[in-house]
Every structure is written in structure tokens, then in C-alpha cells.
Scaffold this motif. Structure first.
Motif, PDB file in Angstrom:
ATOM      1  N   UNK A 143      35.891  13.713 -21.748  1.00 34.70           N
ATOM      2  CA  UNK A 143      36.081  13.902 -20.311  1.00 34.70           C
ATOM      3  C   UNK A 143      37.055  12.844 -19.812  1.00 34.70           C
ATOM      4  N   UNK A 144      38.090  13.275 -19.090  1.00 37.38           N
ATOM      5  CA  UNK A 144      39.083  12.355 -18.544  1.00 37.38           C
ATOM      6  C   UNK A 144      38.884  12.212 -17.045  1.00 37.38           C
ATOM      7  N   UNK A 145      38.988  10.975 -16.558  1.00 36.78           N
ATOM      8  CA  UNK A 145      38.797  10.677 -15.138  1.00 36.78           C
ATOM      9  C   UNK A 145      40.002   9.910 -14.610  1.00 36.78           C
ATOM     10  N   UNK A 155      37.485   4.763 -10.904  1.00 41.07           N
ATOM     11  CA  UNK A 155      37.543   5.495 -12.166  1.00 41.07           C
ATOM     12  C   UNK A 155      36.550   4.906 -13.166  1.00 41.07           C
ATOM     13  N   UNK A 156      36.452   3.581 -13.203  1.00 36.67           N
ATOM     14  CA  UNK A 156      35.514   2.928 -14.114  1.00 36.67           C
ATOM     15  C   UNK A 156      34.071   3.240 -13.729  1.00 36.67           C
ATOM     16  N   UNK A 157      33.782   3.204 -12.426  1.00 30.86           N
ATOM     17  CA  UNK A 157      32.423   3.495 -11.964  1.00 30.86           C
ATOM     18  C   UNK A 157      32.029   4.934 -12.281  1.00 30.86           C
ATOM     19  N   UNK A 158      32.959   5.859 -12.082  1.00 33.81           N
ATOM     20  CA  UNK A 158      32.678   7.261 -12.391  1.00 33.81           C
ATOM     21  C   UNK A 158      32.473   7.459 -13.887  1.00 33.81           C
ATOM     22  N   UNK A 159      33.255   6.739 -14.690  1.00 32.15           N
ATOM     23  CA  UNK A 159      33.101   6.851 -16.142  1.00 32.15           C
ATOM     24  C   UNK A 159      31.695   6.463 -16.562  1.00 32.15           C
TER      25      UNK A 159
END
Length: 231
Positions: A143-145, A155-159
Motif C-alpha cells: 500500500x502506497x501513501x 504520511x508517516x502517521x497514516x502508514x
């Protein structure tokens, strides 16, 4: 921008800049591509990465550190000489980053520019300019964010949130692929195959079974498929 996946197997990535950002970018590509980092100094993580290499089984190091400080006039020569598939401009010199970006685009190559100047232009990037997204993997699921360069912290938090959500997805992908092939070999019609696999990947019982082992997950999946086949 439209997200795409690119296969860098057998390709080279040229990184200008050996600091923390350059190290992170080099690590991102080292498992698939040969990475060359040009910088007058190198982050400790880069030195370790160069010693360890990237791809398992690769002959020789996949990360090469070249101690040099290319000026804006010289970056084009580096690009011409190495012929990379991707150029990463990650120095703390905006002029060098801009020159690397321009030279890469002139050569028809992909370029990832990491400094603030690139972020300020994130809404109007040139053709060939790419954002390297945060990724979450459970092989073969990936999965790419990306926030388009606007907020790396988000982006890091969503990852981190997505990591928990896709736990076990790799095993499910492998199982559903095997089951689809088995149904095809049995001569099951395409519409019924699609419905059976759709039910499998949505079944809580199959997900829970996979947590206990592949054989348990497969058994649960067979039960789901038989229900579909019986109509």
C-alpha cells in the motif's frame, strides 16, 4: 498526480546528497535497484547500508558511495555517465537540486526533488517529477501513501495506522490467488469464480483461520467456496 508502481529491477538510481534524507531515499531503493550516492560526506546509516548491501543474493554492493561534491554545472555529466532510471535531488543546496532536476528532465528521466522548493511547487510538478510515497507491505500486498509532498508527517502517521489494518493481507493474497487458479482448473465459470473469491476475502472466518496457519485458512476458504457453488 496519479500513483503508479515502477519496477526498478536491473536499474540504477542516482542520489545527490548523503545526509539523512539521502540515506532514507537510498534505503528505499536499495532492495531493488543499484543505488549510487554522490556527496562530500555520508550519514552513518549510508555507510552501514553500503556495507550490508540491499538485495539478497546480489553480486557486490547495491549501494555505492562516491565522495564528491558536484556543482550545478557538473550534475548533468553525472547523469549522462551513469544513465539512471531515477535521479534523487537531496542535497542542502537548492541550486544543485534545481540543476539535477533540470538535467534529469532534459534527459527524459524520472526525478524526485526533496527540498522545500519542490514542496512549494507540489501542486504543479513537471512531467517526470515524482513523489516517493510512504509504503506499507505485507508481501505480496503493498500500500502506497502520499500527501503530494504537503505533509510527510501525516504520511508517516497514516502508514502506522494502515500497518495494523493490513496485517495478514499477504497470506490472504497468496491463498486467494491459489484458490482462483484451482477454480479455473475445475472449469468453474468466471462469474461464479469471482463471487467465490469475493466471499473468501471478505470472510472473517478465513482471516481468523489464516492467523492460526495456512491450512486452517484454506479449510475455512473451502467451506465458503462450497456454499457459493451450491448456490
Amino acid at each position: 498526480m496519479i500513483p503508479l508502481y515502477h519496477d526498478f529491477a536491473g536499474e540504477s538510481v542516482l542520489v545527490f546528497g548523503g545526509g539523512a534524507v539521502g540515506a532514507r531515499k537510498a534505503a528505499r531503493f536499495a532492495d531493488e535497484a543499484r543505488v549510487v550516492v554522490a556527496s562530500p560526506a555520508f550519514d552513518d546509516r549510508l555507510a552501514e547500508l553500503a556495507r550490508e548491501g540491499g538485495r539478497s543474493g546480489a553480486e557486490g554492493p547495491t549501494v555505492e558511495l562516491v565522495r564528491a561534491a558536484p556543482d550545478p554545472e557538473a550534475v548533468g555529466e553525472w547523469i549522462d555517465r551513469l544513465g539512471p532510471a531515477l535521479v534523487v535531488a537531496a542535497t542542502d543546496d537548492a541550486a544543485v537540486n534545481a540543476a539535477a532536476e533540470a538535467a534529469a528532465l532534459d534527459a527524459g528521466l524520472l526525478v524526485n526533488r526533496t527540498d522545500a522548493s519542490a514542496a512549494d511547487r507540489s501542486g504543479s510538478r513537471d512531467v517526470g517529477s515524482v513523489v516517493v510515497p510512504a509504503t506499507v507491505e505485507d508481501d505480496p500486498v503493498r500500500v502506497a501513501l502520499s500527501t503530494g509532498g504537503a505533509s510527510p508527517a501525516l504520511a508517516k502517521a497514516l502508514r502506522e495506522r494502515v500497518e495494523a489494518e493490513i496485517d495478514g493481507a499477504g497470506a490472504m493474497a497468496e491463498l486467494s490467488g491459489e484458490l482462483r487458479a484451482e477454480l479455473r482448473e475445475r472449469g468453474i465459470d468466471p462469474q461464479t469464480r469471482r463471487e467465490a473469491i469475493r466471499r473468501v476475502v471478505r470472510s472473517e472466518g478465513v482471516w481468523k483461520g489464516l492467523q492460526k496457519g495456512r491450512s486452517n485458512g484454506r479449510q475455512e476458504a473451502y467451506s465458503v467456496i462450497e456454499e457459493v457453488l451450491k448456490g
